[in-house]
Design a protein around this motif. Structure first.
Motif, PDB file in Angstrom:
ATOM      1  N   TRP A 197       0.842  -1.202   0.000  1.00  0.00           N
ATOM      2  CA  TRP A 197       0.000   0.000   0.000  1.00  0.00           C
ATOM      3  C   TRP A 197       0.865   1.236   0.000  1.00  0.00           C
ATOM      4  O   TRP A 197       1.935   1.277   0.626  1.00  0.00           O
ATOM      5  CB  TRP A 197      -0.913   0.021   1.229  1.00  0.00           C
ATOM      6  CG  TRP A 197      -1.850   1.199   1.231  1.00  0.00           C
ATOM      7  CD1 TRP A 197      -2.982   1.348   0.481  1.00  0.00           C
ATOM      8  CD2 TRP A 197      -1.716   2.410   1.980  1.00  0.00           C
ATOM      9  NE1 TRP A 197      -3.571   2.561   0.720  1.00  0.00           N
ATOM     10  CE2 TRP A 197      -2.818   3.238   1.643  1.00  0.00           C
ATOM     11  CE3 TRP A 197      -0.778   2.871   2.918  1.00  0.00           C
ATOM     12  CZ2 TRP A 197      -3.001   4.496   2.205  1.00  0.00           C
ATOM     13  CZ3 TRP A 197      -0.957   4.130   3.471  1.00  0.00           C
ATOM     14  CH2 TRP A 197      -2.065   4.937   3.119  1.00  0.00           C
ATOM     15  N   LYS A 198       0.409   2.261  -0.722  1.00  0.00           N
ATOM     16  CA  LYS A 198       1.054   3.574  -0.684  1.00  0.00           C
ATOM     17  C   LYS A 198      -0.038   4.621  -0.712  1.00  0.00           C
ATOM     18  O   LYS A 198      -1.170   4.363  -1.148  1.00  0.00           O
ATOM     19  CB  LYS A 198       2.007   3.763  -1.860  1.00  0.00           C
ATOM     20  CG  LYS A 198       1.370   3.749  -3.234  1.00  0.00           C
ATOM     21  CD  LYS A 198       2.419   3.958  -4.317  1.00  0.00           C
ATOM     22  CE  LYS A 198       1.792   4.061  -5.711  1.00  0.00           C
ATOM     23  NZ  LYS A 198       1.132   2.840  -6.129  1.00  0.00           N
ATOM     24  N   GLU A 199       0.291   5.802  -0.221  1.00  0.00           N
ATOM     25  CA  GLU A 199      -0.691   6.884  -0.163  1.00  0.00           C
ATOM     26  C   GLU A 199      -1.257   7.160  -1.550  1.00  0.00           C
ATOM     27  O   GLU A 199      -0.528   7.201  -2.539  1.00  0.00           O
ATOM     28  CB  GLU A 199      -0.040   8.151   0.395  1.00  0.00           C
ATOM     29  CG  GLU A 199       0.254   8.062   1.883  1.00  0.00           C
ATOM     30  CD  GLU A 199       0.691   9.388   2.467  1.00  0.00           C
ATOM     31  OE1 GLU A 199      -0.136  10.325   2.442  1.00  0.00           O
ATOM     32  OE2 GLU A 199       1.841   9.491   2.919  1.00  0.00           O
ATOM     33  N   GLY A 200      -2.571   7.328  -1.573  1.00  0.00           N
ATOM     34  CA  GLY A 200      -3.260   7.529  -2.841  1.00  0.00           C
ATOM     35  C   GLY A 200      -3.978   6.288  -3.316  1.00  0.00           C
ATOM     36  O   GLY A 200      -4.940   6.379  -4.094  1.00  0.00           O
ATOM     37  N   ASP A 201      -3.496   5.103  -2.870  1.00  0.00           N
ATOM     38  CA  ASP A 201      -4.187   3.853  -3.200  1.00  0.00           C
ATOM     39  C   ASP A 201      -5.324   3.615  -2.213  1.00  0.00           C
ATOM     40  O   ASP A 201      -5.271   4.096  -1.069  1.00  0.00           O
ATOM     41  CB  ASP A 201      -3.228   2.665  -3.117  1.00  0.00           C
ATOM     42  CG  ASP A 201      -2.196   2.668  -4.237  1.00  0.00           C
ATOM     43  OD1 ASP A 201      -2.390   3.428  -5.206  1.00  0.00           O
ATOM     44  OD2 ASP A 201      -1.207   1.918  -4.132  1.00  0.00           O
ATOM     45  N   MET A 336      -2.503   4.175   8.593  1.00  0.00           N
ATOM     46  CA  MET A 336      -2.323   4.810   7.291  1.00  0.00           C
ATOM     47  C   MET A 336      -1.330   5.976   7.336  1.00  0.00           C
ATOM     48  O   MET A 336      -0.864   6.436   6.286  1.00  0.00           O
ATOM     49  CB  MET A 336      -3.674   5.307   6.775  1.00  0.00           C
ATOM     50  CG  MET A 336      -4.696   4.199   6.532  1.00  0.00           C
ATOM     51  SD  MET A 336      -6.357   4.849   6.140  1.00  0.00           S
ATOM     52  CE  MET A 336      -6.069   5.543   4.509  1.00  0.00           C
ATOM     53  N   ALA A 337      -1.011   6.445   8.524  1.00  0.00           N
ATOM     54  CA  ALA A 337      -0.130   7.609   8.658  1.00  0.00           C
ATOM     55  C   ALA A 337       1.288   7.280   8.195  1.00  0.00           C
ATOM     56  O   ALA A 337       1.703   6.116   8.174  1.00  0.00           O
ATOM     57  CB  ALA A 337      -0.116   8.085  10.111  1.00  0.00           C
ATOM     58  N   ASP A 338       2.035   8.326   7.825  1.00  0.00           N
ATOM     59  CA  ASP A 338       3.440   8.174   7.416  1.00  0.00           C
ATOM     60  C   ASP A 338       3.601   7.137   6.305  1.00  0.00           C
ATOM     61  O   ASP A 338       4.510   6.296   6.331  1.00  0.00           O
ATOM     62  CB  ASP A 338       4.326   7.790   8.611  1.00  0.00           C
ATOM     63  CG  ASP A 338       4.283   8.829   9.721  1.00  0.00           C
ATOM     64  OD1 ASP A 338       4.250  10.035   9.410  1.00  0.00           O
ATOM     65  OD2 ASP A 338       4.266   8.422  10.906  1.00  0.00           O
ATOM     66  N   GLY A 339       2.705   7.198   5.350  1.00  0.00           N
ATOM     67  CA  GLY A 339       2.807   6.267   4.229  1.00  0.00           C
ATOM     68  C   GLY A 339       2.514   4.827   4.589  1.00  0.00           C
ATOM     69  O   GLY A 339       2.941   3.900   3.889  1.00  0.00           O
ATOM     70  N   GLY A 340       1.781   4.634   5.680  1.00  0.00           N
ATOM     71  CA  GLY A 340       1.422   3.273   6.088  1.00  0.00           C
ATOM     72  C   GLY A 340       2.517   2.566   6.865  1.00  0.00           C
ATOM     73  O   GLY A 340       2.567   1.319   6.885  1.00  0.00           O
TER      74      GLY A 340
END
Length: 375
Positions: A197-201, A336-340
């Protein structure tokens, strides 16, 4: 057992909670092509009317009166079932005796704590013994009802549980750490379907609605409001008709971010597509989640054995108990914080723990018991 024939393995279970039946199915699946297997719910077959009544009472108590369940659990934890058997179960023991005599298994697997005592009683009364293995479906918190039989072997979920049972007086050489006998396909899921997982997904939550409609609605709404990238697949199971009318409008409001399913055989597929699981700390659910290496947030647990399941999640660094909706939302945002970063650590902890293969290990143990009997 005739030379060249497959060994016969009898797996006995009881439908009081899904963990016992799930364990029985896992052992059956692992023995496929290696043995002739018969899975029997002795209580349901021997006493169908009483079983339906007592099962309904059990489900009602755990859903509506958890404090009463805690009291019942504490009382049972003081009782030696070898010295004081539960009365009224003679039909169950007679069915077990009939199966041993007519089906002639080479070994027995018990996934419910009462059956080892019946096997011990039958051995004393008839002089005929069949080797058996007790599969302990609880973790870290172990009720005395598991401990007082003459079981040749106990299969336990983890080293901490083994240590606790040894401290309670069981012979260490008869305590085998196997893991929970989940569906063997879940181990393949963890190895062959890695999740990232990455931010935006989309951050995908698999949510098991195992309490009331009010709780389901409050938790679903809170999760979907917590972050726009959070998507939820809600499994209602047999509660679909009871809960769905109360959450129907949420599907219209949140669109594709909320998927609702009733009873399904596709739980492994939903696990493979999810980042985190939210649900009750039942033995089957927790160990399926561990085997698939998906972090879990426990939103409800029964006093007693389910406290142990949640404790195992914490010891492995793969999940924890969230006591209310606010804590649930905070936990998801934290993951989810700090890019998961937190979610990734939890996922990697479970991959490292490798809580897979329990069914196969138990199959190996019971086949060895059967082989030793025939040699």
């Amino acid at each position: 057992m005739e030379k060249g024939s497959l060994p016969r393995i009898l797996v006995v279970t009881a439908g009081y909670g899904e963990g016992h039946n799930s364990a029985a199915r896992g052992v059956r699946d692992a023995l496929t092509a290696r043995a002739e297997v018969r899975v029997t719910d002795l209580c349901a077959e021997a006493m169908p009317g009483m079983f339906r009544l007592t099962r309904a009472a059990y489900l009602w108590i755990i859903a509506r009166m958890p404090r009463l369940w805690k009291l019942m659990y504490e009382v049972s934890d003081k009782r030696n079932l070898a010295e004081k058997p539960i009365k009224g179960l003679a039909p169950v023991e007679r069915l077990l005796e009939w199966l041993l005599r007519e089906w002639k298994p080479d070994a027995v697997v018990c996934t419910y704590m009462l059956y080892p005592y019946m096997l011990d009683s039958l051995a004393l009364r008839t002089g005929k013994t069949v080797p058996y293995l007790t599969v302990v479906t609880d973790s870290c918190v172990i009720n005395k009802s598991w401990l007082c039989s003459e079981s040749p072997l106990w299969a336990v979920t983890d080293p901490w549980t083994r240590e606790i049972m040894a401290e309670k007086g069981l012979p260490p050489d008869r305590l085998c750490v196997t893991g929970f006998p989940v569906n063997p396909s879940l181990g393949v899921l963890a190895r062959e379907h890695p999740v990232s997982w990455k931010e935006g997904d989309p951050f995908r939550v698999l949510y098991f609605a195992q309490r009331s409609a009010r709780h389901a609605r409050a938790e679903l709404e809170a999760m979907l409001e917590a972050a726009p990238g959070l998507h939820v697949t809600c499994i209602l199971g047999h509660r679909f008709r009871r809960i769905y009318p109360h959450i129907r409008d949420l599907r219209a409001r949140y669109g594709s971010r909320l998927v609702v399913r009733g009873w399904t055989r596709r739980v492994p597929s939903y696990l493979s597509a999810s980042h985190v699981v939210v649900g009750k700390a039942g033995g089957a659910t927790v160990h399926e989640v561990l085997a698939s290496a998906r972090p879990m947030l426990v939103n409800f647990l029964l006093p007693g054995q389910e406290e142990g399941n949640a404790l195992l999640l914490e010891k492995l660094g793969g999940g924890f108990h969230v006591r209310d909706v606010r804590a649930l939302v905070s936990a998801l945002r934290g993951m989810m914080a700090d890019g998961g970063a937190q979610w990734r650590r939890m996922h990697e902890n479970l991959l490292k723990a490798d809580m897979t293969g329990g069914s196969g290990k138990i199959a190996d143990l019971v086949l060895k018991l059967a082989e030793e009997r025939t040699n």
